[in-house]
Design a protein around this motif. Structure first.
Motif, PDB file in Angstrom:
ATOM      1  N   THR A  51     -79.367  91.325   3.978  1.00 27.20           N
ATOM      2  CA  THR A  51     -79.552  92.521   4.810  1.00 27.20           C
ATOM      3  C   THR A  51     -80.062  93.729   4.027  1.00 27.20           C
TER       4      THR A  51
ATOM      5  N   ASP B 225     -77.922  87.425  14.807  1.00 25.91           N
ATOM      6  CA  ASP B 225     -77.423  88.711  15.312  1.00 25.91           C
ATOM      7  C   ASP B 225     -77.220  89.739  14.208  1.00 25.91           C
ATOM      8  N   THR B 226     -77.994  89.623  13.131  1.00 22.73           N
ATOM      9  CA  THR B 226     -77.933  90.567  12.021  1.00 22.73           C
ATOM     10  C   THR B 226     -79.335  91.089  11.738  1.00 22.73           C
ATOM     11  N   GLU B 227     -79.444  92.369  11.433  1.00 24.21           N
ATOM     12  CA  GLU B 227     -80.753  92.954  11.156  1.00 24.21           C
ATOM     13  C   GLU B 227     -80.882  93.318   9.685  1.00 24.21           C
ATOM     14  N   ARG B 228     -82.108  93.209   9.190  1.00 28.12           N
ATOM     15  CA  ARG B 228     -82.395  93.646   7.828  1.00 28.12           C
ATOM     16  C   ARG B 228     -82.584  95.153   7.790  1.00 28.12           C
TER      17      ARG B 228
ATOM     18  N   SER C 282     -72.945  89.027   2.003  1.00 26.82           N
ATOM     19  CA  SER C 282     -73.234  89.719   3.263  1.00 26.82           C
ATOM     20  C   SER C 282     -74.366  90.735   3.116  1.00 26.82           C
TER      21      SER C 282
ATOM     22  N   LEU D 193     -81.083  85.211   6.784  1.00 24.65           N
ATOM     23  CA  LEU D 193     -80.450  86.269   7.569  1.00 24.65           C
ATOM     24  C   LEU D 193     -79.597  85.639   8.668  1.00 24.65           C
TER      25      LEU D 193
END
Length: 202
Positions: A131, A35-38, A127, A32
């Motif tokens: 996620t 600064d990215t959320e699942r 991408s 991941l």
């Protein structure tokens, strides 16, 4: 002599499999990004289907330990625009490169294009892999996938079916532990089709 030839073939097959897995692992990163959320999923997001406890030949379908071996999302994971973009790029690639491939798979060949050949679609898929895609798989098969980053891509490609060339694929079992199919077309775009599951006859 036969045993020696078989051992040699199995060794070559294992080496090829290792090479393919490494190539796909290098192409598609399961980690991941910062600064990215699942995405998170709840039971209401999916419809699960149950099969026999011994479908895989062992008690309670090892290693899954469940009869719920099939699942599909209630709502699409991806927008029509995202799916249309993949179809468009695949069609354009095939038109510029002598058509769709039909010889990549030995036992059940599909009419397809490797996603690695489609730069924009590959970037998009990378991408959404950490996620959306891998988190969904991990949620559905939590007995064998404790962390989405444990998952690896073995093969990913865009398949084309039409009534004039290849309208279906025969019954088969994939070589991966878990398979995922993403419908790129709306059900309103075609008649028939879909994925038939032999043990359920549906």
């Amino acid at each position: 002599e036969c045993n020696s030839k078989l051992a040699t073939l199995l060794q070559k097959n294992a080496e090829l499999h290792t090479k393919e897995c490494k190539a796909f692992q290098d192409s598609f990163d399961a980690r991941l990004p910062d600064d990215t959320e699942r995405c998170t999923f709840c039971p209401e997001d999916s419809r699960t289907l149950s099969v026999s406890e011994t479908l895989l030949g062992k008690s309670v379908n090892e290693p899954f330990q469940t009869t719920e071996l099939l699942a599909h999302t209630v709502a699409p994971l991806f927008s029509k625009e995202e799916c249309d973009a993949v179809v468009k790029e695949a069609e354009e690639y095939a038109a510029a490169n002598g058509g769709w491939q039909t010889e990549r798979h030995y036992s059940h060949p599909t009419t397809d294009v490797l996603l690695d050949k489609l730069p924009k679609s590959r970037e998009w898929f990378q991408s959404v892999l950490p996620t959306k895609v891998f988190p969904y798989v991990a949620d559905r098969f939590s007995n064998v996938v404790q962390d989405p980053e444990m998952l690896r891509i073995f093969d990913v490609f865009v398949v084309k079916y039409d009534h004039e060339r290849q309208s279906y694929l025969g019954v088969h079992r994939d070589s991966s532990l878990i398979s995922l199919t993403i419908a790129l077309n709306s059900r309103a775009d075609f008649e028939g089709g879909g994925m038939w599951v032999e043990p359920l006859d549906e």
